[in-house]
Design an enzyme around this catalytic site. Structure first.
Site, PDB file in Angstrom:
ATOM      1  N   SER A 245       0.560   7.518   0.566  1.00  0.00           N
ATOM      2  CA  SER A 245      -0.294   7.365  -0.609  1.00  0.00           C
ATOM      3  C   SER A 245      -1.072   6.057  -0.648  1.00  0.00           C
ATOM      4  CB  SER A 245       0.532   7.517  -1.886  1.00  0.00           C
ATOM      5  OG  SER A 245       1.578   6.574  -1.894  1.00  0.00           O
ATOM      6  N   HIS A 303       0.095   1.283  -3.867  1.00  0.00           N
ATOM      7  CA  HIS A 303      -1.005   2.059  -4.457  1.00  0.00           C
ATOM      8  C   HIS A 303      -2.168   1.143  -4.809  1.00  0.00           C
ATOM      9  CE1 HIS A 303       1.587   5.705  -5.944  1.00  0.00           C
ATOM     10  NE2 HIS A 303       1.694   5.489  -4.642  1.00  0.00           N
TER      11      HIS A 303
END
Length: 341
Positions: A245, A303
């Site tokens: 991610s 992230h």
């Protein structure tokens, strides 16, 4: 054609909200492994979750970040250098083929290359019908699936934890920063991340080109891992992280910055839509809050690092780094020399 690709972005943000790109932070490693290190078990219990059979070691200090920092700079630089040379070789090969067969592209366009066997023809037709983004997505997805399957092999789990989970307290610091971005232990985690990557990859490759996209994706994975290292050292955490991610967030950051007016939506709530510009602002804000508040379920620092790298590349990197590669390409051209028959 490009607008049709952007329509795919509508479904991607939904995945990132509900099941979305998630770089899992695993904290169950410590107890059983400390017991194992003390010799209380001859080997990790087969009933334990595999992450319970490894340890993050002690807490790391900022001095231990020099090696990961050098690796991040070197690997990212090599990724973009490799992407530049790959693009040069592709252009060179295409020019040679056109010179040898001036009308060969017409044959390829209308007839394609004929494969022997019906299944080979079907696979060839399927592959030729893919976009450049999809042709990059499937190998990346396949690599992630292989790593996912490797987690299922008990004899591999010590190696998987050592090299496919990133942790600033580990004895192996550098290569896990890259390998962990291809690593998913949970099937839901894998499916969610690959769904988002598939949705955004076509638009990103259409904008960046396949060569720059691959260099960007690999660099984003390492940079997001280094951001995670920085945060873990700052809070004295020895938790482990894995997942794609961080790199996927960089793609979201890039696409949402380049195409801020694109309409996105939530897959289970199709009646609601919002602009890509709003989406990336909300994502960055949530991850920033997660870092400040100390939320531990996701690796919010990874992230955030990925998203900020994607935004920065859209605003400055493409213009001031990628477009300045001409001296490198010219140097490589001199080494390669003039094509010969």
């Amino acid at each position: 054609m490009f607008s049709r690709h952007l329509c795919l972005l509508r479904f991607t943000y939904a995945g990132s909200v509900n099941t979305g790109p998630s770089r899992l932070t695993v904290r169950e490693f410590r107890k059983s492994c400390q017991a194992f290190a003390r010799g209380q078990n001859s080997k990790p219990s087969q009933s334990l979750h595999p992450f319970e059979a490894a340890t993050g070691g002690g807490h790391s200090s900022s001095r231990s970040l020099w090696k990961p920092f050098i690796f991040t700079v070197a690997f990212s630089s090599c990724s973009f250098v490799g992407a530049s040379l790959w693009q040069y070789e592709n252009v060179r090969d295409r020019a040679i083929r056109i010179a040898k067969r001036p009308f060969g592209w017409i044959e390829e366009k209308f007839y394609g290359s004929i494969k022997q066997g019906s299944w080979r023809r079907e696979i060839n037709a399927w592959w030729n019908g893919l976009t450049e983004g999809q042709r990059l997505f499937y190998p990346i997805c396949l690599a992630n699936c292989f790593v996912f399957l490797a987690w299922r092999v008990p004899s591999f789990q010590t190696t998987m934890v050592k090299y496919f989970c990133s942790n600033p307290c580990s004895r192996v610091l550098c290569w896990p920063m890259l390998l962990s971005t291809f690593s998913h232990y949970s099937a839901l985690h894998l499916v969610a991340n690959m769904y988002v990557l598939h949705s955004f990859s076509t638009g990103a490759v259409a904008s960046l080109g396949k060569e720059q996209f691959l260099g960007f994706y690999l660099s984003a994975g390492v940079i997001s891992s280094f951001t995670s290292y920085l945060h873990k050292v700052s809070i004295a955490s020895n938790s482990l992280s894995l997942g794609a991610s961080g790199a996927i967030m960089a793609i979201l950051g890039y696409v949402c910055t380049v195409h801020p007016d694109t309409k996105l939506g939530i897959i289970f709530l199709p009646m609601y839509s919002f602009s890509a510009d709003t989406a990336i602002k909300v994502i960055v804000a949530l991850d920033a809050i997660g870092v400040i508040m100390g939320w531990r379920f996701f690796d919010h620092a990874a992230h955030l690092g990925g998203a900020l790298f994607g935004i920065s590349w859209a605003l400055w990197g493409n213009e001031y780094v990628w477009k300045k590669r001409e001296p490198l390409v010219r140097w490589w051209h001199e080494i390669r020399g003039t094509p010969t028959e």
